[in-house]
Design a protein around this motif. Structure first.
Motif, PDB file in Angstrom:
ATOM      1  N   ALA A  26       0.840  -1.207   0.000  1.00  0.00           N
ATOM      2  CA  ALA A  26       0.000   0.000   0.000  1.00  0.00           C
ATOM      3  C   ALA A  26       0.871   1.251   0.000  1.00  0.00           C
ATOM      4  O   ALA A  26       0.565   2.229  -0.699  1.00  0.00           O
ATOM      5  CB  ALA A  26      -0.928  -0.004   1.206  1.00  0.00           C
ATOM      6  N   TRP A  72       2.070   1.809  -3.446  1.00  0.00           N
ATOM      7  CA  TRP A  72       0.996   2.361  -4.277  1.00  0.00           C
ATOM      8  C   TRP A  72       0.832   3.854  -4.021  1.00  0.00           C
ATOM      9  O   TRP A  72       0.609   4.637  -4.948  1.00  0.00           O
ATOM     10  CB  TRP A  72      -0.326   1.626  -4.023  1.00  0.00           C
ATOM     11  N   SER A 110      -4.733   0.681   9.073  1.00  0.00           N
ATOM     12  CA  SER A 110      -5.959   1.381   8.682  1.00  0.00           C
ATOM     13  C   SER A 110      -5.645   2.769   8.136  1.00  0.00           C
ATOM     14  O   SER A 110      -6.253   3.211   7.155  1.00  0.00           O
ATOM     15  CB  SER A 110      -6.903   1.508   9.877  1.00  0.00           C
ATOM     16  N   PHE A 156      -4.047   2.319   4.568  1.00  0.00           N
ATOM     17  CA  PHE A 156      -5.041   1.937   3.562  1.00  0.00           C
ATOM     18  C   PHE A 156      -6.070   3.043   3.352  1.00  0.00           C
ATOM     19  O   PHE A 156      -6.520   3.277   2.231  1.00  0.00           O
ATOM     20  CB  PHE A 156      -5.721   0.620   3.924  1.00  0.00           C
ATOM     21  N   GLY A 157      -6.446   3.725   4.418  1.00  0.00           N
ATOM     22  CA  GLY A 157      -7.368   4.851   4.274  1.00  0.00           C
ATOM     23  C   GLY A 157      -6.788   5.939   3.388  1.00  0.00           C
ATOM     24  O   GLY A 157      -7.472   6.492   2.529  1.00  0.00           O
ATOM     25  N   LEU A 198      -4.447   5.521   1.139  1.00  0.00           N
ATOM     26  CA  LEU A 198      -4.363   4.986  -0.221  1.00  0.00           C
ATOM     27  C   LEU A 198      -5.705   5.107  -0.938  1.00  0.00           C
ATOM     28  O   LEU A 198      -5.761   5.589  -2.074  1.00  0.00           O
ATOM     29  CB  LEU A 198      -3.914   3.523  -0.198  1.00  0.00           C
ATOM     30  N   PHE A 199      -6.777   4.714  -0.295  1.00  0.00           N
ATOM     31  CA  PHE A 199      -8.094   4.789  -0.925  1.00  0.00           C
ATOM     32  C   PHE A 199      -8.497   6.231  -1.199  1.00  0.00           C
ATOM     33  O   PHE A 199      -9.043   6.543  -2.254  1.00  0.00           O
ATOM     34  CB  PHE A 199      -9.155   4.099  -0.072  1.00  0.00           C
ATOM     35  N   TYR A 200      -8.185   7.124  -0.253  1.00  0.00           N
ATOM     36  CA  TYR A 200      -8.497   8.541  -0.449  1.00  0.00           C
ATOM     37  C   TYR A 200      -7.734   9.105  -1.645  1.00  0.00           C
ATOM     38  O   TYR A 200      -8.306   9.773  -2.503  1.00  0.00           O
ATOM     39  CB  TYR A 200      -8.169   9.331   0.823  1.00  0.00           C
ATOM     40  N   GLU A 248      -6.418   7.498  -4.145  1.00  0.00           N
ATOM     41  CA  GLU A 248      -6.866   6.874  -5.396  1.00  0.00           C
ATOM     42  C   GLU A 248      -8.125   7.570  -5.915  1.00  0.00           C
ATOM     43  O   GLU A 248      -8.219   7.893  -7.094  1.00  0.00           O
ATOM     44  CB  GLU A 248      -7.125   5.382  -5.175  1.00  0.00           C
ATOM     45  N   ARG A 249      -9.076   7.807  -5.027  1.00  0.00           N
ATOM     46  CA  ARG A 249     -10.309   8.520  -5.442  1.00  0.00           C
ATOM     47  C   ARG A 249      -9.994   9.932  -5.888  1.00  0.00           C
ATOM     48  O   ARG A 249     -10.512  10.417  -6.891  1.00  0.00           O
ATOM     49  CB  ARG A 249     -11.324   8.537  -4.299  1.00  0.00           C
TER      50      ARG A 249
END
Length: 145
Positions: A8, A11, A97, A100-101, A103-105, A107-108
Motif C-alpha cells: 500500500a 501504491w 488502517s 489503507f485509508g 491509499l483509498f483517499y 486513489e479517489r
C-alpha cells in the motif's frame, strides 16, 4: 499483513509520481490560460470564461499537491497515539488502517483529478480555438481595426 502495508505504501508512492505528471500538465494549462487572458482584449464574457478556467486549474493544482503530500511513519504514529489504541485496535492495526485509508483517499482523489482535467483541457482547447477564430473574424472585439 506487513507485506500488504508495504505494498500500500508503494501504491501511495506511485500515486504521488502520477500526480506529479498531472501537475506538470496543469501548470502548462495555467500558463496557457494566463497568457490567453493577458493578451485578450476581447469581450468581457470571453475573459470571464478564461478566468473561470484558470481558477479551476488552480483548484486542481491544489488537489494534486494534496495528493502528493508525503506522510512519514511518525505522522501515522500520531494517529495511534491519539487514543485509538486499545485491545480492539492495536497499534499495527491502526497504522494499517491509516495507510489503507490514505491509499483509498488518494486513489479517489487522483481519479477525480484525472477525469476533471480531461474535461477541463477539452474545454480550454475549445475556448482557445474559439478565441483565435473569433479574433480572426472580429466576432469578440466587434470588428478588426
Amino acid at each position: 499483513m506487513a507485506g500488504q502495508v508495504e505494498n500500500a505504501e508503494r501504491w501511495i508512492s506511485a500515486l504521488e509520481s502520477k500526480t506529479g505528471t498531472l501537475l506538470t500538465h496543469i501548470s502548462m494549462m495555467i500558463a496557457i490560460t494566463g497568457l490567453m487572458l493577458a493578451i485578450s482584449n476581447d469581450s468581457m464574457w470571453y475573459e470571464v470564461v478564461l478566468a473561470l478556467e484558470l481558477i479551476f486549474y488552480l483548484l486542481l493544482a491544489l488537489l494534486c499537491i494534496r495528493c502528493q503530500k508525503h506522510y512519514r511513519t511518525d505522522e501515522f504514529s500520531k494517529t495511534i497515539s491519539r487514543g485509538r489504541e486499545s485491545k480492539n485496535h492495536p497499534p499495527h492495526n491502526v497504522y494499517q488502517s491509516a495507510v489503507f485509508g490514505e491509499l483509498f483517499y488518494r486513489e479517489r482523489l487522483f481519479r477525480f483529478i484525472q477525469r476533471t482535467l480531461y474535461v477541463l483541457t477539452f474545454l480550454l482547447i475549445l475556448t482557445v480555438f474559439y478565441g483565435l477564430l473569433a479574433d480572426e473574424f472580429g466576432v469578440l472585439s466587434g470588428g478588426k481595426s
